[in-house]
Design an enzyme around this catalytic site. Structure first.
Site, PDB file in Angstrom:
ATOM      1  N   GLU A 132      -0.798   0.380  -6.861  1.00 53.12           N
ATOM      2  CA  GLU A 132      -2.101  -0.271  -6.872  1.00 53.12           C
ATOM      3  C   GLU A 132      -2.135  -1.240  -8.045  1.00 53.12           C
ATOM      4  O   GLU A 132      -1.400  -1.068  -9.028  1.00 53.12           O
ATOM      5  CB  GLU A 132      -3.247   0.746  -6.995  1.00 53.12           C
ATOM      6  CG  GLU A 132      -3.476   1.606  -5.770  1.00 53.12           C
ATOM      7  CD  GLU A 132      -3.988   0.847  -4.551  1.00 53.12           C
ATOM      8  OE1 GLU A 132      -4.121  -0.406  -4.627  1.00 53.12           O
ATOM      9  OE2 GLU A 132      -4.232   1.491  -3.523  1.00 53.12           O
TER      10      GLU A 132
ATOM     11  N   CYS B 136      -4.137   1.242   0.473  1.00 52.95           N
ATOM     12  CA  CYS B 136      -2.735   1.488   0.158  1.00 52.95           C
ATOM     13  C   CYS B 136      -1.937   0.396   0.855  1.00 52.95           C
ATOM     14  O   CYS B 136      -1.815   0.390   2.080  1.00 52.95           O
ATOM     15  CB  CYS B 136      -2.300   2.869   0.652  1.00 52.95           C
ATOM     16  SG  CYS B 136      -0.527   3.188   0.454  1.00 52.95           S
TER      17      CYS B 136
END
Length: 251
Positions: A115, A2
């Site tokens: 992402e 992340c």
């Protein structure tokens, strides 16, 4: 991993959402739709009131931390830029995270995270083009990411310097569930409301700590393509989380 997320809620909203007893925020943070490592972020922690002795009963606090954990023993705080994520599989054993995992756990609230998916298209240099996706709770609620925090003492500052302590944090990640794994193989761990009290309480100990961390249930999160503007950390604004029309998304 992340490496970017969005956080637009106010300190008042977060204090209400997470039942915070004390807001320890000197200056409220502006909405940030492109949170990147080393930026300041909101975090929910539990500590003794007024930073009293550790024997005091902890209370829930909202604080501002810097993303990128700096272990208390670090010689150089620059190490934090490389420690934005801690893997669930090793967080209880790795020296950089072990002590924080036992006593300094936190929640990092987010609207969602980004992402990048490697497509079949290629750049001029032959590398796969990457399509950014925004991943958020399907119900539009707050994503409570599991995190750890540390307090690093700057040896170059005087004892009476209020900036002598640097508060930093990291996001705990795990293997992505099937629906999200096609985008990226890692995802931040969520802490569901019924488990937050146990996770935050520094008095919670033992191997059961890891049992508090479970991947999001299938269907709990949704993902959709967004503009490549998010790839540049200098870009910021709500337009970064607007769904991209299908015809504009990379294949």
């Amino acid at each position: 991993m992340c490496g970017r997320y969005a956080s637009s809620r106010t300190s008042d909203d977060l204090a209400e959402e997470f039942e915070v007893a004390e807001v320890r925020v000197d200056a409220p943070l502006a909405p940030d739709y492109n949170v990147a490592p080393t930026k300041e972020v909101y975090a929910i922690v539990e500590r003794p009131p007024g930073d009293a002795a550790e024997v005091a009963v902890p209370e829930r606090q909202l604080r501002v931390l810097r993303w990128g954990l700096v272990p208390s023993w670090a010689k150089d705080p620059a190490i934090g830029s490389r420690m934005i994520n801690a893997r669930r599989e090793t967080v209880a054993e790795k020296p950089a995270y072990r002590r924080a995992f036992q006593r300094r756990r936190c929640l990092l609230p987010a609207d969602g995270y980004f992402e990048w998916y490697a497509t079949e298209q290629r750049t001029a240099s032959g590398k796969p083009r990457k399509q950014p996706f925004f991943i958020r709770p399907a119900d539009g609620g707050v994503l409570a990411m599991a995190g750890l925090y540390e307090i690093w003492r700057d040896p170059t500052r005087a004892d009476d310097d209020p900036a002598r302590f640097r508060w930093t944090c990291t996001v705990i990640t795990t293997e992505a569930e099937d629906a999200l794994g096609r985008i990226h193989d890692r995802m931040p761990l969520m802490v569901e409301p019924e488990r937050r009290a146990a996770w935050l309480d520094p008095r919670t100990e033992g191997p059961g700590l890891l049992d508090l961390l479970t991947p999001a249930a299938p269907g709990r999160l949704e993902a959709y393509p967004v503009s490549s503007l998010v790839s540049n950390v200098r870009n910021n604004g709500p337009e970064l989380v607007v769904p991209l029309p299908a015809e504009e998304a990379l294949g």
